[in-house]
Scaffold this active site. Structure first.
Site, PDB file in Angstrom:
ATOM      1  CD  GLU A   1     -20.535  -0.881  16.880  1.00 16.44           C
ATOM      2  OE1 GLU A   1     -20.957  -1.421  17.906  1.00 16.44           O
ATOM      3  OE2 GLU A   1     -21.259  -0.575  15.912  1.00 16.44           O
TER       4      GLU A   1
ATOM      5  NE  ARG B   1     -13.354  -8.060   2.519  1.00 19.30           N
ATOM      6  CZ  ARG B   1     -12.448  -7.302   1.940  1.00 19.30           C
ATOM      7  NH1 ARG B   1     -11.306  -7.821   1.549  1.00 19.30           N
ATOM      8  NH2 ARG B   1     -12.669  -6.021   1.761  1.00 19.30           N
TER       9      ARG B   1
ATOM     10  CE1 TYR C   1     -19.155  -6.628  -0.119  1.00 19.26           C
ATOM     11  CE2 TYR C   1     -17.238  -7.699   0.853  1.00 19.26           C
ATOM     12  CZ  TYR C   1     -18.562  -7.330   0.922  1.00 19.26           C
ATOM     13  OH  TYR C   1     -19.291  -7.648   2.034  1.00 19.26           O
TER      14      TYR C   1
ATOM     15  CB  CYS D   1     -19.423 -25.588 -10.614  1.00 19.71           C
ATOM     16  SG  CYS D   1     -18.474 -27.097 -10.745  1.00 19.71           S
ATOM     17  CD  GLU D   2     -20.977 -17.976  -9.377  1.00 20.37           C
ATOM     18  OE1 GLU D   2     -21.708 -18.563  -8.560  1.00 20.37           O
ATOM     19  OE2 GLU D   2     -20.773 -16.752  -9.370  1.00 20.37           O
TER      20      GLU D   2
ATOM     21  CE1 TYR E   1     -17.391  -8.045   8.511  1.00 16.51           C
ATOM     22  CE2 TYR E   1     -15.386  -6.804   8.068  1.00 16.51           C
ATOM     23  CZ  TYR E   1     -16.582  -6.950   8.750  1.00 16.51           C
ATOM     24  OH  TYR E   1     -16.965  -5.998   9.657  1.00 16.51           O
TER      25      TYR E   1
HETATM   26  C1  LIG Z   1     -23.063  -2.062  13.304  1.00 13.13           C
HETATM   27  C2  LIG Z   1     -21.678  -2.384  12.878  1.00 13.13           C
HETATM   28  N1  LIG Z   1     -20.656  -2.065  13.687  1.00 13.13           N
HETATM   29  C3  LIG Z   1     -19.375  -2.343  13.366  1.00 13.13           C
HETATM   30  C4  LIG Z   1     -19.071  -2.964  12.170  1.00 13.13           C
HETATM   31  C5  LIG Z   1     -17.646  -3.282  11.885  1.00 13.13           C
HETATM   32  O1  LIG Z   1     -17.182  -2.663  10.743  1.00 13.13           O
HETATM   33  P1  LIG Z   1     -15.650  -2.747  10.389  1.00 13.13           P
HETATM   34  O2  LIG Z   1     -15.289  -4.181  10.286  1.00 13.13           O
HETATM   35  O3  LIG Z   1     -15.517  -2.039   9.098  1.00 13.13           O
HETATM   36  O4  LIG Z   1     -14.901  -2.061  11.483  1.00 13.13           O
HETATM   37  C6  LIG Z   1     -20.101  -3.305  11.290  1.00 13.13           C
HETATM   38  C7  LIG Z   1     -19.787  -3.941  10.003  1.00 13.13           C
HETATM   39  O5  LIG Z   1     -20.537  -4.083   9.104  1.00 13.13           O
HETATM   40  C8  LIG Z   1     -21.440  -3.019  11.652  1.00 13.13           C
HETATM   41  O6  LIG Z   1     -22.449  -3.338  10.855  1.00 13.13           O
END
Ligand SMILES: Cc1ncc(COP(=O)(O)O)c(C=O)c1O
Length: 423
Positions: free
Chosen positions: A266, A305, A309, A346-347, A382
């Site tokens: 996934e 991001r 991060y 504003c940060e 993201y």
């Molecule tokens: C349960 C789960 N599956 C899949 C992903 C997808 O991760 P990525 O975008 O690194 O493939 C995430 C991301 O946080 C997740 O929490």
């Protein structure tokens, strides 16, 4: 694909300046061809296995992006009732949706709304509540395989000190509690983190899930999660997805076929990150203590991001830039000036060029003047999905480019939207 034609950045076949004129800035642009390319890479790499790809929609939940995934035969990984709602709107049928829990409430569990959606359980406590609510959905168990990895501590999701997954020591009890109630545990799941460059930890986690699977008689799925990285920085290698596919096939294929199981992956980031560009306009040039600062009309409210991060997003001058400025063909020596790029919030942390400890860095880019467009590259994952309303700045519109074709896929927010529902 990003390319420069006569000094102007083009996305697909469309110039960034035309897009900015038509839709304004800041603006998210996705290139459908790149999403399709990534989809094909995933399908090809794992094609020797009994395999079903899913898309982790948290990376980018735009309906048009989901539509591409669904059309390509992907299932959908969701993590909230809101994501389930959007996935259903995008046409995913309930039997193609997994709901991966994280400290969900009873209301969340009730809101799943369809008994065919697989509930991927994060803890024993959630199993208890599913039983108490008498939900009949198929159950999968999210396992903490003790192997974690990722581009930043905040996105490592297995091992010690993380909030995710049922520990290996508890997993047999979890199976018994679920199955003694007459339910079937149809899946085991491990997602160990995000932005993983190396297949080593991913494969080690797969091995642990395979070992565990022999104790589960009713399994249909083994879900090995997402986590595949993309090369955000110039010179960084592509994730070896074909090696991952070959190794997964070598260690899992026999067991999967012998037990009639399907492997799921996934990924989120891998499918959409490189397709996305956040286009912003330069609003100021400021010199402070000998350092040039470039200000833009976006901030960490639209792309968090770098701020959260210290993540690297390649930045190019889209109005008058050069092929040497692109990540794929980057030539540091050909770039004109070292600048800090900062947003309009504003940060002090609203800086796009920083490291993971919050230290401000400089970036060498083509010379930039006020009014030029800057492109923040590889922002398709993201990016918008982590956007916020901080400082009451409007959420930007999103556009899908497909060759010559340009479609607005989400409208810019309006000021009225900011007060909608407020009393
Ligand atoms: C349960 C789960 N599956 C899949 C992903 C997808 O991760 P990525 O975008 O690194 O493939 C995430 C991301 O946080 C997740 O929490």
């Amino acid at each position: 694909m990003l390319e420069f034609i006569k000094g102007t950045l083009h996305i697909g076949n469309v110039s960034a300046t035309d897009l900015a004129k038509r839709f304004g800035t800041p603006l998210y642009i996705y290139d459908a061809e790149i999403i399709r390319r990534q989809i094909e890479r995933v399908k090809r790499a794992f094609s020797a296995l009994p395999f079903r790809p899913f898309y982790a929609m948290k990376a980018n939940g735009a309906l048009s992006v989901l539509d591409l995934m669904r059309g390509a035969g992907f299932g959908c990984d969701t993590v909230s009732p809101g994501e389930i709602f959007i996935a259903r709107k995008a046409g995913f049928t309930p039997d193609n949706i997994w709901f991966t829990c994280s400290n969900v409430s009873d209301d969340d569990l009730r809101a799943i709304g369809d008994e065919r959606i697989v509930i991927n359980v994060n803890s024993m406590s959630e199993i208890d509540r599913i039983l108490a609510l008498d939900l009949r959905n198929p159950i999968a168990l999210r396992v903490n395989t003790d192997i974690g990895a990722g581009h930043h501590a905040d996105v490592v999701t297995a091992g010690g000190g993380v909030k995710f997954g049922i520990d290996l020591a508890e997993i047999e009890s979890a199976r018994m509690i679920a199955e003694d109630s007459g339910r079937k545990v149809v899946g085991l799941h491990a997602h160990i983190g995000s932005g993983i460059d190396d297949i080593g930890p991913l494969i080690e986690s797969v091995r642990r899930l395979l070992d565990l699977s022999t104790d589960f008689p009713n399994l249909r799925w083994l879900n090995f999660g997402g986590g595949i990285s993309v090369p955000y920085e110039p010179g960084k290698a592509e994730f070896p997805i074909d090696d991952y596919g070959a190794e997964l096939t070598r260690i899992a294929d026999r067991l999967l076929r012998a037990r009639d199981l399907t492997a799921i992956l996934e990924p989120g980031r891998y499918l959409v990150a490189e397709s996305g560009t956040l286009l912003a306009q330069v609003t100021s040039r400021r010199i402070s203590r000998g350092q040039w600062w470039i200000g833009v009309d976006t901030g960490f409210n639209h792309l968090v991001r770098p701020s959260k991060y210290g993540a690297y997003h390649h930045i190019v001058n889209a109005t008058s830039g050069s092929p040497a400025s692109l990540r794929q063909t980057f030539d540091l020596g050909a770039m004109a000036e070292d600048v800090v790029v900062a947003g309009n919030l504003c940060e002090s942390g609203d800086v796009f060029t920083r490291d993971e400890h919050g230290k401000t860095l400089t970036r060498r880019i083509d010379r930039t003047k006020i009014g030029d467009l800057l492109a923040f590259c590889d922002a398709g994952a993201y990016g918008f999905s982590m956007a916020s309303l901080y400082n009451a700045r409007l959420l930007p519109p999103e556009v899908m480019v497909d060759g010559d074709d340009v479609r607005l896929i989400r409208e810019r927010q309006t000021y009225e939207d900011l007060v909608k529902g407020m009393r």
